[in-house]
Structure formats: structure tokens, C-alpha cells
Design a protein around this motif. Structure first.
Motif, PDB file in Angstrom:
ATOM      1  N   GLU A  76      -2.625  -4.560   1.003  1.00 55.95           N
ATOM      2  CA  GLU A  76      -3.272  -3.614   1.914  1.00 55.95           C
ATOM      3  C   GLU A  76      -3.189  -2.181   1.390  1.00 55.95           C
ATOM      4  OE1 GLU A  76      -1.086  -4.953   5.362  1.00 55.95           O
ATOM      5  OE2 GLU A  76      -2.957  -5.656   6.271  1.00 55.95           O
ATOM      6  N   SER A 119      -3.170  -6.938   8.278  1.00 49.26           N
ATOM      7  CA  SER A 119      -3.297  -5.743   9.097  1.00 49.26           C
ATOM      8  C   SER A 119      -1.934  -5.131   9.323  1.00 49.26           C
ATOM      9  CB  SER A 119      -3.959  -6.086  10.426  1.00 49.26           C
ATOM     10  OG  SER A 119      -3.018  -6.747  11.252  1.00 49.26           O
ATOM     11  N   ALA A 120      -1.938  -3.888   9.777  1.00 53.20           N
ATOM     12  CA  ALA A 120      -0.685  -3.199  10.059  1.00 53.20           C
ATOM     13  C   ALA A 120       0.069  -3.897  11.185  1.00 53.20           C
ATOM     14  CB  ALA A 120      -0.950  -1.744  10.421  1.00 53.20           C
ATOM     15  N   VAL A 167       2.199  -0.764   5.206  1.00 50.54           N
ATOM     16  CA  VAL A 167       1.400  -1.960   4.921  1.00 50.54           C
ATOM     17  C   VAL A 167       1.858  -2.569   3.599  1.00 50.54           C
ATOM     18  CG1 VAL A 167      -0.599  -1.237   6.298  1.00 50.54           C
ATOM     19  CG2 VAL A 167      -0.472  -0.588   3.883  1.00 50.54           C
ATOM     20  N   SER A 188      -7.814  -0.436  10.887  1.00 51.98           N
ATOM     21  CA  SER A 188      -6.865  -0.750   9.827  1.00 51.98           C
ATOM     22  C   SER A 188      -7.131   0.131   8.616  1.00 51.98           C
ATOM     23  CB  SER A 188      -7.021  -2.220   9.428  1.00 51.98           C
ATOM     24  OG  SER A 188      -6.331  -2.485   8.226  1.00 51.98           O
TER      25      SER A 188
END
Length: 166
Positions: free
Chosen positions: A61, A1-2, A57, A33
Motif C-alpha cells: 500500500e 486498506s488502512a 499501511v 484509502s
């Protein structure tokens, strides 16, 4: 995730402030996200706009983000995405929130893997000429001048007012 990447993202309070500031019946703010966008369905949007997000990211991602954008974009839709040119910033301290930055070739390559039609344009900030009515009250007009002292930033230098137009 960020969040793992060190990017703070929108807090519930920031989202509440957005809801208060931008009131429209068809506007909705959702926290999520980019790797798993919390919108159900496919081919929903005519346009998806993402300015300077993808570099926040990691590579895995980024791939998921582009798949999500493609999932949500209508077949004839337009995905507009931007990112800093990593070569223009290499002499500056690295942005601690950037996980993976792009050269022109890298950006073109990753986008071409997910989208059939890719066109890359350049963007640059330029100072501009301003025209305003100097008789209007300061309470109704905000005026800023830009100064270049290492960074482009607002300045209150009166000498910047070189011309008047009547």
C-alpha cells in the motif's frame, strides 16, 4: 486498506465535524484509502502534504500511495511527506497502528523509486520561549507550559513562568 492495518481513519461523524468546523467554499473532505485516492484525474495539485501517514499501511500500500501521490501531483509540484525515524523509537513499545516504519535509508530509497528529486530533512520537537500579555482575560487566552516527565506534555506548573517581559 488502512482499516485492515488497524488504523481507524476518519468516520462519517468526524468528517461531518470537520465540515462544520472548517467552512470554505473550496474545501472538501473525502474519506478514502491512500492506496486508491478517490480523486479523478491526473496532475491536479501543486502541493500534496502527508504527515505521518505512510507508516500506517503495509509495503504494498505504501507503493500504491506514492504512485497515487505522483498521479495527482503536477509535474513541477511538491510532495511533502513525513514519517517517524524507526531507530529513535525502537526502545519504546511499538505503535500498534504502524505497519512498516522507516530508517533514513529506507525512506530515501522508497521515495527515490517514485520521485526524481528527493531531499530528506530532520524534524524535532523543541520547547520554546513564549511572550504573552498577562493582563488579558483567561477567557480569551489559553496558556500551556511543557514539562518533560518521560513525555513532553502540557503542565500547569507555575514555576515554569520564569520571566515576565514588560
Amino acid at each position: 486498506s488502512a482499516a485492515k492495518a488497524g488504523f481507524r481513519g476518519s468516520t462519517p461523524l468526524e468528517i461531518a465535524n470537520l465540515i462544520l468546523s472548517y467552512k470554505k467554499h473550496n474545501l472538501k473532505f473525502t474519506r478514502g484509502s491512500v492506496a486508491s485516492i478517490p480523486i479523478n484525474g491526473q496532475q491536479i495539485f501543486d502541493v500534496i502534504l502527508s504527515f505521518e501517514t505512510i507508516e500506517h499501511v503495509n509495503g504494498e500500500e505504501q507503493e500504491k500511495f506514492l504512485k497515487e501521490a505522483k498521479r495527482l501531483l503536477k509535474p513541477d509540484g511538491v510532495f511533502i511527506v513525513s514519517t517517524p525515524n524507526k531507530f529513535l523509537f525502537e526502545d519504546l513499545p511499538k505503535n500498534k497502528f504502524h505497519c512498516k516504519e522507516f530508517s533514513l535509508q529506507d525512506f530515501t530509497s522508497i521515495l527515490s523509486q517514485h520521485f526524481d528529486n528527493v531531499q530528506i530533512l530532520g524534524q524535532k520537537v523543541y520547547a520554546s520561549s513564549q511572550i504573552w500579555n498577562p493582563t488579558i482575560s483567561n477567557k480569551t487566552v489559553s496558556e500551556f507550559f511543557l514539562d518533560l516527565n518521560g513525555d513532553l506534555a502540557p503542565t500547569k506548573d507555575e514555576r515554569q513562568r520564569q520571566f515576565f517581559i514588560a
